[in-house]
Design a protein around this motif. Structure first.
Motif, PDB file in Angstrom:
ATOM      1  N   ARG A  32      88.036  48.944  79.145  1.00 38.63           N
ATOM      2  CA  ARG A  32      88.069  49.839  80.300  1.00 38.63           C
ATOM      3  C   ARG A  32      88.221  49.024  81.581  1.00 38.63           C
ATOM      4  O   ARG A  32      87.865  47.845  81.633  1.00 38.63           O
ATOM      5  CB  ARG A  32      86.794  50.689  80.369  1.00 38.63           C
ATOM      6  CG  ARG A  32      86.657  51.685  79.258  1.00 38.63           C
ATOM      7  CD  ARG A  32      85.636  52.776  79.591  1.00 38.63           C
ATOM      8  NE  ARG A  32      84.251  52.331  79.592  1.00 38.63           N
ATOM      9  CZ  ARG A  32      83.489  52.239  80.674  1.00 38.63           C
ATOM     10  NH1 ARG A  32      83.995  52.514  81.884  1.00 38.63           N
ATOM     11  NH2 ARG A  32      82.227  51.848  80.594  1.00 38.63           N
ATOM     12  N   TYR A  33      88.722  49.696  82.615  1.00 36.43           N
ATOM     13  CA  TYR A  33      88.945  49.011  83.884  1.00 36.43           C
ATOM     14  C   TYR A  33      87.628  48.524  84.486  1.00 36.43           C
ATOM     15  O   TYR A  33      87.583  47.462  85.125  1.00 36.43           O
ATOM     16  CB  TYR A  33      89.665  49.931  84.865  1.00 36.43           C
ATOM     17  CG  TYR A  33      90.104  49.223  86.133  1.00 36.43           C
ATOM     18  CD1 TYR A  33      90.953  48.120  86.079  1.00 36.43           C
ATOM     19  CD2 TYR A  33      89.663  49.663  87.384  1.00 36.43           C
ATOM     20  CE1 TYR A  33      91.352  47.468  87.238  1.00 36.43           C
ATOM     21  CE2 TYR A  33      90.065  49.017  88.538  1.00 36.43           C
ATOM     22  CZ  TYR A  33      90.904  47.920  88.455  1.00 36.43           C
ATOM     23  OH  TYR A  33      91.299  47.262  89.609  1.00 36.43           O
ATOM     24  N   ARG A  60      80.696  54.137  91.644  1.00 38.12           N
ATOM     25  CA  ARG A  60      81.114  55.197  90.722  1.00 38.12           C
ATOM     26  C   ARG A  60      79.912  55.690  89.919  1.00 38.12           C
ATOM     27  O   ARG A  60      79.755  56.891  89.664  1.00 38.12           O
ATOM     28  CB  ARG A  60      82.228  54.683  89.821  1.00 38.12           C
ATOM     29  CG  ARG A  60      82.964  55.788  89.034  1.00 38.12           C
ATOM     30  CD  ARG A  60      82.459  55.975  87.629  1.00 38.12           C
ATOM     31  NE  ARG A  60      82.577  54.789  86.834  1.00 38.12           N
ATOM     32  CZ  ARG A  60      83.677  54.447  86.150  1.00 38.12           C
ATOM     33  NH1 ARG A  60      84.743  55.189  86.171  1.00 38.12           N
ATOM     34  NH2 ARG A  60      83.661  53.342  85.410  1.00 38.12           N
ATOM     35  N   ILE A  97      85.154  60.107  81.452  1.00 34.34           N
ATOM     36  CA  ILE A  97      85.731  59.074  80.588  1.00 34.34           C
ATOM     37  C   ILE A  97      85.511  59.430  79.128  1.00 34.34           C
ATOM     38  O   ILE A  97      86.426  59.362  78.294  1.00 34.34           O
ATOM     39  CB  ILE A  97      85.091  57.698  80.880  1.00 34.34           C
ATOM     40  CG1 ILE A  97      85.309  57.284  82.321  1.00 34.34           C
ATOM     41  CG2 ILE A  97      85.609  56.628  79.909  1.00 34.34           C
ATOM     42  CD1 ILE A  97      84.442  56.102  82.737  1.00 34.34           C
ATOM     43  N   GLU A 134      91.782  54.460  83.829  1.00 30.30           N
ATOM     44  CA  GLU A 134      90.474  53.889  83.502  1.00 30.30           C
ATOM     45  C   GLU A 134      90.507  53.092  82.208  1.00 30.30           C
ATOM     46  O   GLU A 134      89.938  52.013  82.120  1.00 30.30           O
ATOM     47  CB  GLU A 134      89.434  55.007  83.386  1.00 30.30           C
ATOM     48  CG  GLU A 134      88.107  54.591  82.767  1.00 30.30           C
ATOM     49  CD  GLU A 134      87.185  53.877  83.745  1.00 30.30           C
ATOM     50  OE1 GLU A 134      86.475  52.945  83.302  1.00 30.30           O
ATOM     51  OE2 GLU A 134      87.166  54.234  84.929  1.00 30.30           O
ATOM     52  N   SER A 135      91.121  53.664  81.189  1.00 30.42           N
ATOM     53  CA  SER A 135      91.023  53.102  79.842  1.00 30.42           C
ATOM     54  C   SER A 135      92.316  52.380  79.484  1.00 30.42           C
ATOM     55  O   SER A 135      93.355  53.000  79.282  1.00 30.42           O
ATOM     56  CB  SER A 135      90.736  54.218  78.832  1.00 30.42           C
ATOM     57  OG  SER A 135      90.324  53.693  77.595  1.00 30.42           O
ATOM     58  N   LEU A 146      89.311  53.206  88.651  1.00 29.62           N
ATOM     59  CA  LEU A 146      88.148  53.851  88.051  1.00 29.62           C
ATOM     60  C   LEU A 146      88.278  55.367  88.118  1.00 29.62           C
ATOM     61  O   LEU A 146      88.617  55.923  89.162  1.00 29.62           O
ATOM     62  CB  LEU A 146      86.875  53.420  88.776  1.00 29.62           C
ATOM     63  CG  LEU A 146      86.510  51.939  88.683  1.00 29.62           C
ATOM     64  CD1 LEU A 146      85.284  51.652  89.547  1.00 29.62           C
ATOM     65  CD2 LEU A 146      86.251  51.522  87.240  1.00 29.62           C
ATOM     66  N   ASN A 147      88.002  56.014  87.003  1.00 27.09           N
ATOM     67  CA  ASN A 147      87.883  57.469  87.027  1.00 27.09           C
ATOM     68  C   ASN A 147      86.673  57.811  87.897  1.00 27.09           C
ATOM     69  O   ASN A 147      85.584  57.294  87.662  1.00 27.09           O
ATOM     70  CB  ASN A 147      87.678  57.999  85.605  1.00 27.09           C
ATOM     71  CG  ASN A 147      87.742  59.510  85.517  1.00 27.09           C
ATOM     72  OD1 ASN A 147      87.183  60.221  86.351  1.00 27.09           O
ATOM     73  ND2 ASN A 147      88.420  60.009  84.493  1.00 27.09           N
ATOM     74  N   HIS A 179      95.856  50.600  87.293  1.00 21.87           N
ATOM     75  CA  HIS A 179      94.544  51.012  86.809  1.00 21.87           C
ATOM     76  C   HIS A 179      93.574  51.220  87.957  1.00 21.87           C
ATOM     77  O   HIS A 179      93.671  50.570  89.009  1.00 21.87           O
ATOM     78  CB  HIS A 179      93.999  49.972  85.825  1.00 21.87           C
ATOM     79  CG  HIS A 179      94.900  49.750  84.648  1.00 21.87           C
ATOM     80  ND1 HIS A 179      95.012  50.669  83.635  1.00 21.87           N
ATOM     81  CD2 HIS A 179      95.763  48.747  84.363  1.00 21.87           C
ATOM     82  CE1 HIS A 179      95.901  50.226  82.748  1.00 21.87           C
ATOM     83  NE2 HIS A 179      96.364  49.065  83.171  1.00 21.87           N
TER      84      HIS A 179
END
Length: 523
Positions: free
Chosen positions: A382-383, A415, A254, A267-268, A247-248, A245
């Motif tokens: 989510r992450y 982010r 997202i 991410e999810s 982060l986008n 995992h």
């Protein structure tokens, strides 16, 4: 427990259809449990029935995305009656249906767990995979019930007869011990997300991430078992070290992915999957983006009920340069006249009229659009949440934030500012050398910014022991600063969060048939 209801639910468990990524199937004809659970297809169909309750209107399709999770991030515009106005008592229909829906999920899980070994021609590996998911989901439903109602009946066997005696409430501490036991067992049985390629099934890192949430809850109110902070840190770190995992880099993507039914397993970690617009035989649409979306009276653009509105507290929580603000809090609405709707920006000083902007229906791919129903998925974990949970638990266990805690929270913040999450940034990064309390305050605000409108804020405020006080402060803020046309309803909604509102009342549907359970204090 309400045994008549559960006996009926036991029968209905075998006729439910599934979400596409849980199981591609059609509804089954009525069959007796005696003649079921023999093949992998039947096991998967029964498992789909357990998952199915997540998507009910009184769970994540509607209730737990807005009117069941009142907090300081939103109010329900001009709502003065019913649960939309935060008016709740033991007779409230939505609350009764919510309780019954969660226990139906538990009943279906119990039936599957009791019968899974009948499928002797199904490999042990496959049965364990299904068993792990059912165990986790049963525990998760109990987690929701305990979080919302306190002590509830712990039912670990399916109903065999409507004449079974009702169960008393199990103490909260014992409920959490069982939740942890089942989730830990599930951790060793379920597969990795890499085995699926989508995130609507329970996977190993899903279990670990939710266990971190459970342990953080146990560390806070009402148990205040602070030793559990170390466990929360351990389980959040397991997810972080998995390598599965990240982060986008684009915050808004997202939610575009949710709307377009695209799976981002980095991410999810876990989503409730909705599908279509409830026009076919299998109805799996939800109301994400319509009930809690951008105000719009035009179906072709994407209808949005004018309900869920951001607070000034949420809007002002974002600093200049934080790109999350204008995606989370929509800077525009659609002004509808007849058959046309024009996208219109809000004046800079007009905050309270702004809607939840995360799930924007203009990005829907399935046409024609439906007024109520969408295929937009709902994020359960989510992450970014995992990173923030780690930072919070680390801060407590080390009597202040370690470098790892700073790294975790700064990744989320970078982010949010559109920066590289691994590169220090003077604009985005948290101030250095914060005390334990100051870092906790930072986390509380960061969780507000990052997870707004995702159904987690009320839960956070409750476990921090500050839900009533925060909401009473909101009422005073509304009185002082909210436009006159909006304030009366919003003030009343916030003022209804008193000490008794930390827990919902036990529903009348349970009290009427269960003499062994008592009503919660204040109700």
């Amino acid at each position: 427990m309400k045994t008549t209801l559960l006996y009926i639910a036991m029968m209905l468990a075998l006729v439910v259809s599934s979400c596409s990524k849980i199981l591609d199937t059609t509804p089954q004809d009525f069959v007796s449990p005696v003649n079921y659970y023999n093949t992998e297809s039947e096991l998967q169909s029964a498992l789909a029935g357990v998952y199915d309750r997540l998507g009910d209107n009184r769970v994540y399709s509607q209730g737990m995305s807005c009117y069941m999770v009142f907090s300081d991030e939103f109010f329900m515009k001009n709502q003065t009656s019913g649960m939309n106005a935060n008016i709740v008592d033991a007779s409230t229909l939505e609350l009764n249906r919510h309780w019954e829906t969660l226990y139906t999920g538990i009943e279906r899980a119990n039936m599957l767990l009791e019968n899974i070994d009948k499928a002797v021609k199904v490999t042990a590996e496959k049965r364990n995979e299904i068993k792990g998911q059912a165990l986790f989901l049963r525990a998760y439903y109990y987690f929701l019930l305990t979080d919302e109602f306190g002590g509830v009946p712990l039912k670990l066997q399916s109903s065999k007869s409507p004449e079974e005696p009702p169960l008393p409430a199990t103490p909260v501490k014992d409920l959490y011990e069982r939740i942890v036991t089942d989730m830990k067992q599930a951790e060793g049985l379920v597969k990795s997300v890499s085995d699926y390629g989508y995130n609507t099934r329970i996977t190993k890192t899903t279990v670990q991430g939710i266990l971190a949430r459970v342990y953080l809850t146990m560390a806070g109110a009402p148990l205040n078992d602070v030793a559990k902070y170390a466990d929360a840190r351990t389980y959040a770190e397991k997810v972080m070290l998995s390598g599965l995992h990240s982060l986008n880099p684009d915050f808004k993507q997202i939610y575009i992915n949710h709307v377009q039914e695209l799976f981002d397993t980095r991410e999810s970690l876990w989503e409730v999957e909705f599908k279509g617009v409830n026009q076919g035989e299998i109805q799996e649409g939800g109301m994400i983006g319509s009930y809690n979306g951008i105000t719009c009276g035009n179906i072709e653009i994407g209808y949005g009920y004018d309900y869920v509105h951001a607070t000034a507290k949420l809007y002002n929580a974002y600093a200049n340069g934080d790109q999350r603000r204008d995606w989370t809090v929509a800077p525009y609405r659609y002004v509808t006249s007849g058959q046309t709707a024009v996208r219109t920006n809000w004046p800079a000083d007009q905050i309270y009229d702004r809607s939840n902007g995360k799930w924007r229906r203009e990005y829907e791919l399935l046409l024609p659009r439906n007024q109520n129903y969408t295929g937009t998925n709902w994020p359960l974990l989510r992450y970014a949440d995992v990173l923030l949970m780690f930072a919070e638990a680390d801060n407590y266990t080390n009597n202040g934030p370690s470098l790892n805690a700073y790294k975790a929270i700064n990744m989320v913040r970078r982010r949010g500012y559109g920066k590289d999450v691994l590169v220090p940034d003077v604009t985005a990064d948290a101030a250095a050398n914060l005390s334990q309390q100051d870092f906790l305050d930072l986390i509380r605000n960061e969780r507000l910014r990052e997870l707004a409108f995702e159904g987690i804020r009320k839960h956070d405020l409750v476990r921090w022991g500050i839900y009533p006080s925060v909401m009473q402060t909101q009422a005073r803020e509304y009185q002082a600063n909210m436009p006159t046309a909006l304030k009366d309803a919003a003030i009343a909604q916030a003022q209804r969060v008193t000490d008794r509102a930390v827990l919902f009342p036990i529903p009348n549907s349970e009290l009427a048939v269960n003499p062994n359970i008592k009503q919660n204090t204040g109700w």
